[in-house]
Write a protein that holds these residues in place. Structure first.
Motif, mmCIF file in Angstrom:
data_model
loop_
_atom_site.group_PDB
_atom_site.id
_atom_site.type_symbol
_atom_site.label_atom_id
_atom_site.label_comp_id
_atom_site.label_asym_id
_atom_site.label_seq_id
_atom_site.Cartn_x
_atom_site.Cartn_y
_atom_site.Cartn_z
ATOM 1 N N MET A 1 5.600 1.286 7.711
ATOM 2 C CA MET A 1 4.145 1.297 7.579
ATOM 3 C C MET A 1 3.753 2.285 6.488
ATOM 4 N N THR A 2 2.707 1.972 5.793
ATOM 5 C CA THR A 2 2.192 2.900 4.793
ATOM 6 C C THR A 2 1.280 3.913 5.471
ATOM 7 N N ILE A 3 0.966 4.948 4.735
ATOM 8 C CA ILE A 3 0.067 5.963 5.280
ATOM 9 C C ILE A 3 -1.312 5.355 5.548
ATOM 10 N N ALA A 4 -1.731 4.404 4.723
ATOM 11 C CA ALA A 4 -3.023 3.749 4.930
ATOM 12 C C ALA A 4 -3.023 2.958 6.234
ATOM 13 N N GLU A 5 -1.928 2.290 6.537
ATOM 14 C CA GLU A 5 -1.836 1.524 7.778
ATOM 15 C C GLU A 5 -1.852 2.443 8.990
ATOM 16 N N VAL A 6 -1.090 3.518 8.927
ATOM 17 C CA VAL A 6 -1.060 4.483 10.027
ATOM 18 C C VAL A 6 -2.443 5.112 10.186
ATOM 19 N N SER A 7 -3.052 5.439 9.085
ATOM 20 C CA SER A 7 -4.391 6.026 9.092
ATOM 21 C C SER A 7 -5.383 5.111 9.802
ATOM 22 N N ARG A 8 -5.374 3.837 9.460
ATOM 23 C CA ARG A 8 -6.279 2.875 10.101
ATOM 24 C C ARG A 8 -5.957 2.722 11.586
ATOM 25 N N GLU A 9 -4.679 2.591 11.898
ATOM 26 C CA GLU A 9 -4.261 2.354 13.276
ATOM 27 C C GLU A 9 -4.635 3.514 14.192
ATOM 28 N N LEU A 10 -4.491 4.736 13.693
ATOM 29 C CA LEU A 10 -4.743 5.922 14.524
ATOM 30 C C LEU A 10 -6.132 6.532 14.310
ATOM 31 N N ASP A 11 -6.875 5.976 13.371
ATOM 32 C CA ASP A 11 -8.181 6.523 13.038
ATOM 33 C C ASP A 11 -8.077 8.004 12.663
ATOM 34 N N LEU A 12 -7.100 8.285 11.817
ATOM 35 C CA LEU A 12 -6.911 9.613 11.234
ATOM 36 C C LEU A 12 -6.922 9.438 9.724
ATOM 37 N N SER A 13 -7.466 10.382 9.004
ATOM 38 C CA SER A 13 -7.461 10.253 7.547
ATOM 39 C C SER A 13 -6.043 10.456 7.015
ATOM 40 N N ALA A 14 -5.795 9.880 5.856
ATOM 41 C CA ALA A 14 -4.495 10.078 5.200
ATOM 42 C C ALA A 14 -4.279 11.561 4.919
ATOM 43 N N ASP A 15 -5.353 12.259 4.565
ATOM 44 C CA ASP A 15 -5.241 13.702 4.319
ATOM 45 C C ASP A 15 -4.781 14.436 5.575
ATOM 46 N N THR A 16 -5.300 14.034 6.733
ATOM 47 C CA THR A 16 -4.900 14.660 7.993
ATOM 48 C C THR A 16 -3.415 14.394 8.258
ATOM 49 N N LEU A 17 -2.981 13.174 8.046
ATOM 50 C CA LEU A 17 -1.564 12.841 8.247
ATOM 51 C C LEU A 17 -0.674 13.655 7.312
ATOM 52 N N ARG A 18 -1.078 13.782 6.057
ATOM 53 C CA ARG A 18 -0.300 14.591 5.104
ATOM 54 C C ARG A 18 -0.264 16.050 5.553
ATOM 55 N N TYR A 19 -1.411 16.553 6.007
ATOM 56 C CA TYR A 19 -1.505 17.931 6.487
ATOM 57 C C TYR A 19 -0.589 18.138 7.688
ATOM 58 N N TYR A 20 -0.645 17.229 8.652
ATOM 59 C CA TYR A 20 0.224 17.332 9.827
ATOM 60 C C TYR A 20 1.686 17.399 9.425
ATOM 61 N N GLU A 21 2.062 16.598 8.460
ATOM 62 C CA GLU A 21 3.458 16.611 7.991
ATOM 63 C C GLU A 21 3.770 17.916 7.263
ATOM 64 N N ARG A 22 2.871 18.357 6.406
ATOM 65 C CA ARG A 22 3.102 19.564 5.612
ATOM 66 C C ARG A 22 3.296 20.805 6.491
ATOM 67 N N ILE A 23 2.522 20.908 7.577
ATOM 68 C CA ILE A 23 2.617 22.108 8.416
ATOM 69 C C ILE A 23 3.675 21.978 9.514
ATOM 70 N N GLY A 24 4.287 20.795 9.631
ATOM 71 C CA GLY A 24 5.335 20.620 10.637
ATOM 72 C C GLY A 24 4.831 20.130 11.976
ATOM 73 N N LEU A 25 3.601 19.635 12.024
ATOM 74 C CA LEU A 25 3.064 19.098 13.265
ATOM 75 C C LEU A 25 3.698 17.748 13.586
ATOM 76 N N ILE A 26 4.129 17.053 12.536
ATOM 77 C CA ILE A 26 4.968 15.864 12.695
ATOM 78 C C ILE A 26 6.170 16.052 11.785
ATOM 79 N N PRO A 27 7.321 15.501 12.167
ATOM 80 C CA PRO A 27 8.511 15.644 11.323
ATOM 81 C C PRO A 27 8.291 14.978 9.962
#
Length: 126
Positions: free
Chosen positions: A1-27
């Motif tokens: 899945m692309t970040i856009a697809e995950v973003s839509r599916e979870l109703d989270l912005s792509a920036d939030t997903l990138r942030y979560y990854e950058r800080i280690g909130l998600i692997p």
């Protein structure tokens, strides 16, 4: 899945997903040769977990520690469980406080309804 697809599916912005990854909130999410994030089902579940836990008010610090322990693997199970128990206890305390607040709001609303009902009775008697 692309970040856009995950973003839509979870109703989270792509920036939030990138942030979560950058800080280690998600692997870290695997990337295609072009550098575009390619979310696996497991990556998606991690993002969904992070959204759920953050939505419930769990601390970023505890979740980062939890994810790091999961990535370390065996031997960290008790520490992971301890984090979850601590966060559950904090959540229960917040829920109890919210329940008190809800009860107080319900009381105040009922008082206003009572006042308005009395006012309406007074208007009908004129």
């Amino acid at each position: 899945m692309t970040i856009a697809e995950v973003s839509r599916e979870l109703d989270l912005s792509a920036d939030t997903l990138r942030y979560y990854e950058r800080i280690g909130l998600i692997p870290p999410v695997n990337r295609r040769g072009s550098g575009v994030r390619d979310y696996t089902e497991e990556d998606f579940r991690w993002a969904e977990f992070a959204k759920c836990m953050r939505g419930a008010g769990l601390s970023i610090e505890s979740l980062i520690e939890y994810v790091a322990l999961v990535q370390q693997g065996e031997g960290t199970e008790q520490a992971r469980k301890d984090i979850l128990i601590e966060e559950r206890d904090a959540l229960l305390a917040r829920m109890a406080e919210m329940q008190k607040t809800l009860e107080r709001l319900n009381y105040k609303i009922a008082r206003y309804e009572s006042i308005m009902l009395e006012a309406e009775k007074g208007l009908q008697g004129e």
